[in-house]
Write an enzyme that holds these catalytic residues in place. Structure first.
Site, mmCIF file in Angstrom:
data_model
loop_
_atom_site.group_PDB
_atom_site.id
_atom_site.type_symbol
_atom_site.label_atom_id
_atom_site.label_comp_id
_atom_site.label_asym_id
_atom_site.label_seq_id
_atom_site.Cartn_x
_atom_site.Cartn_y
_atom_site.Cartn_z
ATOM 1 N N ASP A 1 -7.958 -5.340 -0.740
ATOM 2 C CA ASP A 1 -8.357 -6.244 -1.825
ATOM 3 C C ASP A 1 -7.968 -7.691 -1.583
ATOM 4 O O ASP A 1 -8.491 -8.583 -2.266
ATOM 5 C CB ASP A 1 -7.719 -5.774 -3.141
ATOM 6 C CG ASP A 1 -8.295 -4.446 -3.581
ATOM 7 O OD1 ASP A 1 -9.519 -4.309 -3.549
ATOM 8 O OD2 ASP A 1 -7.514 -3.542 -3.916
ATOM 9 N N HIS B 1 0.836 -1.206 0.000
ATOM 10 C CA HIS B 1 0.000 0.000 0.000
ATOM 11 C C HIS B 1 0.861 1.243 0.000
ATOM 12 O O HIS B 1 1.912 1.265 0.647
ATOM 13 C CB HIS B 1 -0.940 0.019 1.224
ATOM 14 C CG HIS B 1 -2.101 0.912 1.011
ATOM 15 N ND1 HIS B 1 -2.051 2.256 1.288
ATOM 16 C CD2 HIS B 1 -3.327 0.665 0.495
ATOM 17 C CE1 HIS B 1 -3.207 2.797 0.958
ATOM 18 N NE2 HIS B 1 -4.002 1.849 0.474
#
Ligand code: COA
Length: 387
Positions: free
Chosen positions: A330, A279
């Site tokens: 996700d 991320h």
């Protein structure tokens, strides 16, 4: 972290000379603070929507309540929530004229996100307030777009399978209706709860790529439909919302628990991305992934495919050990959706069904305090050529 901050009022004092910040070029604006926002914030690995932690909201709210919060900067009273829910659900139904046109958009060999992008753009042609930039029209369009997003995704699924497009039930929630219209059967209550929690977890995420796309389009004072279509385009990419689908494709490709570690090591050696991992902002873990991990464990067990969770956890652990990277939203959402029987290519459209609430909050904030986004490009091309 070093932030690049524009000195307040500087360019007004030196009207002929606008300062250029050359740092962070070609680095995806990493660490750049591009605007002020009171919609959601990430501090360390804490995510807040309008001051409430994501853990609190996931545990104690509904998607409709969170949407109200994002748009109004406060939680609704019981009466306000009831009205808001009924306003949203009454906007879920698609008109027969619109459906006729939807049926003409090719569905074969077309990604559902591409179809959704077209369908959302089209819906503006039936919206008499599409170009009305007033506050009241904004509210109506926000309700319409949010109500209809799930119905449009379900219409895609029905059309491509030659099935009838179902109407939503007025006394049910967005989560319930989505699952009902997608599958044609009334969903189990515990699945609706899980799905509703997924919608909450995806509702907003500070200045992510699609929220930024929304704001960039809104900043030219373009209309809300255009801003949302920009966002859908940004969300579609595998480095953003498209990753959840890629995670499931990856798990299927790996196939067995025994092959998971080798898959990760090979991917890293080949400098390939392992989807759902890493991320830009969270370096010590995404709080949404922690919630989804528990949901994935429970749901895959219930479905009778616990190896999908075991394989995911192994990939997660290996990525942490090998590369110090942790899962994002996700990663575990893929197996949660899979456990509920949702088609794999519908995972990213589901992201849009939820994230529309955040996009609208960002558009609203942008319109309220607007200055057009117009950064500079650092010239690295040729000069002085002659024909
Ligand atoms: N798999 C393998 N390596 C990864 C990785 C992943 N998923 N994510 C990051 N890395 C590696 C990069 O290759 C880079 O390695 P290097 O320093 O050896 O070159 C390092 O980690 C830093 O990554 P970087 O690409 O700078 O991160 P970013 O902030 O630009 O990108 C993401 C963030 C999310 C786009 C990136 O982690 C990614 O592509 N993840 C997979 C897609 C995904 O899940 N997207 C959903 C985001 S919510």
């Amino acid at each position: 972290m070093a932030f690049i901050v524009r000195p307040v009022g500087k360019e007004k004092a030196v009207a002929t000379e606008v300062q250029i910040y050359e740092g962070a070029l070609d680095k995806g604006l990493e660490g750049v603070v591009a605007c002020s926002t009171a919609v959601s914030s990430i501090q360390g690995n804490t995510l807040n929507f309008r001051g409430y932690t994501i853990e609190d909201l996931a545990q104690n709210s509904t998607f409709e309540e969170v949407t109200y919060l994002l748009w109004n900067d406060r939680l609704p009273s019981a009466e306000e929530l009831k009205t808001f829910r009924s306003q949203l659900v009454s906007e879920m139904e698609l008109s027969s004229d619109y459906i006729e046109v939807l049926k003409k958009i090719p569905t074969q060999n077309v990604h559902p996100m591409a179809w959704l992008r077209t369908a959302v753009s089209l819906i503006a042609h039936w919206d008499t307030e599409a170009n009305d930039m007033g506050a009241e029209a904004f509210k109506h369009k926000a309700l319409r777009l949010t109500g209809k997003m799930g119905s449009i995704v379900c219409a895609f699924e029905a059309i491509r399978n030659g099935k009838p497009i179902l109407n939503p039930k007025k006394d049910k929630t967005i989560a319930w209706n989505f699952m009902y219209m997608l599958t044609g059967t009334e969903p189990k209550a515990d699945h609706v709860k899980v799905f509703d929690t997924c919608l909450i977890l995806h509702a907003d995420h500070e200045l992510n790529c699609s929220a930024f796309a929304t704001r960039v389009t809104a900043s030219s004072l373009s209309d809300l439909h255009s801003a949302i279509v920009s966002a859908i385009g940004a969300l579609k990419g595998p480095l953003h919302g498209g990753a959840n689908e890629q995670v499931m494709i990856m798990l299927k490709k790996i196939g067995t628990i025994e092959k998971a570690q080798a898959f990760v090591k090979d991917a890293l050696a080949a400098k390939e991305k392992v989807m759902g991992i890493g991320h830009r902002v969270y370096k010590n873990g995404d709080p949404r992934a922690a919630i989804l991990r528990k949901m994935s464990e429970k749901m895959t067990k219930e479905m009778g495919e616990p190896h999908l969770y075991t394989m995911s956890a192994l990939i997660d652990d290996t990525m942490q050990k090998e590369k110090g990277l942790m899962p994002n939203v996700d990663f575990y959402s893929a197996t949660v959706y899979y456990s509920m029987g949702i088609p794999i290519d519908i995972y990213t459209p589901i992201f849009a069904v939820s994230r529309i609430s955040g996009w609208i909050a960002h558009a609203q904030e942008q319109y309220a305090n607007n200055r057009i986004y117009r950064p500079r490009g650092k010239w690295v091309g040729k000069d002085g050529l002659k024909k």
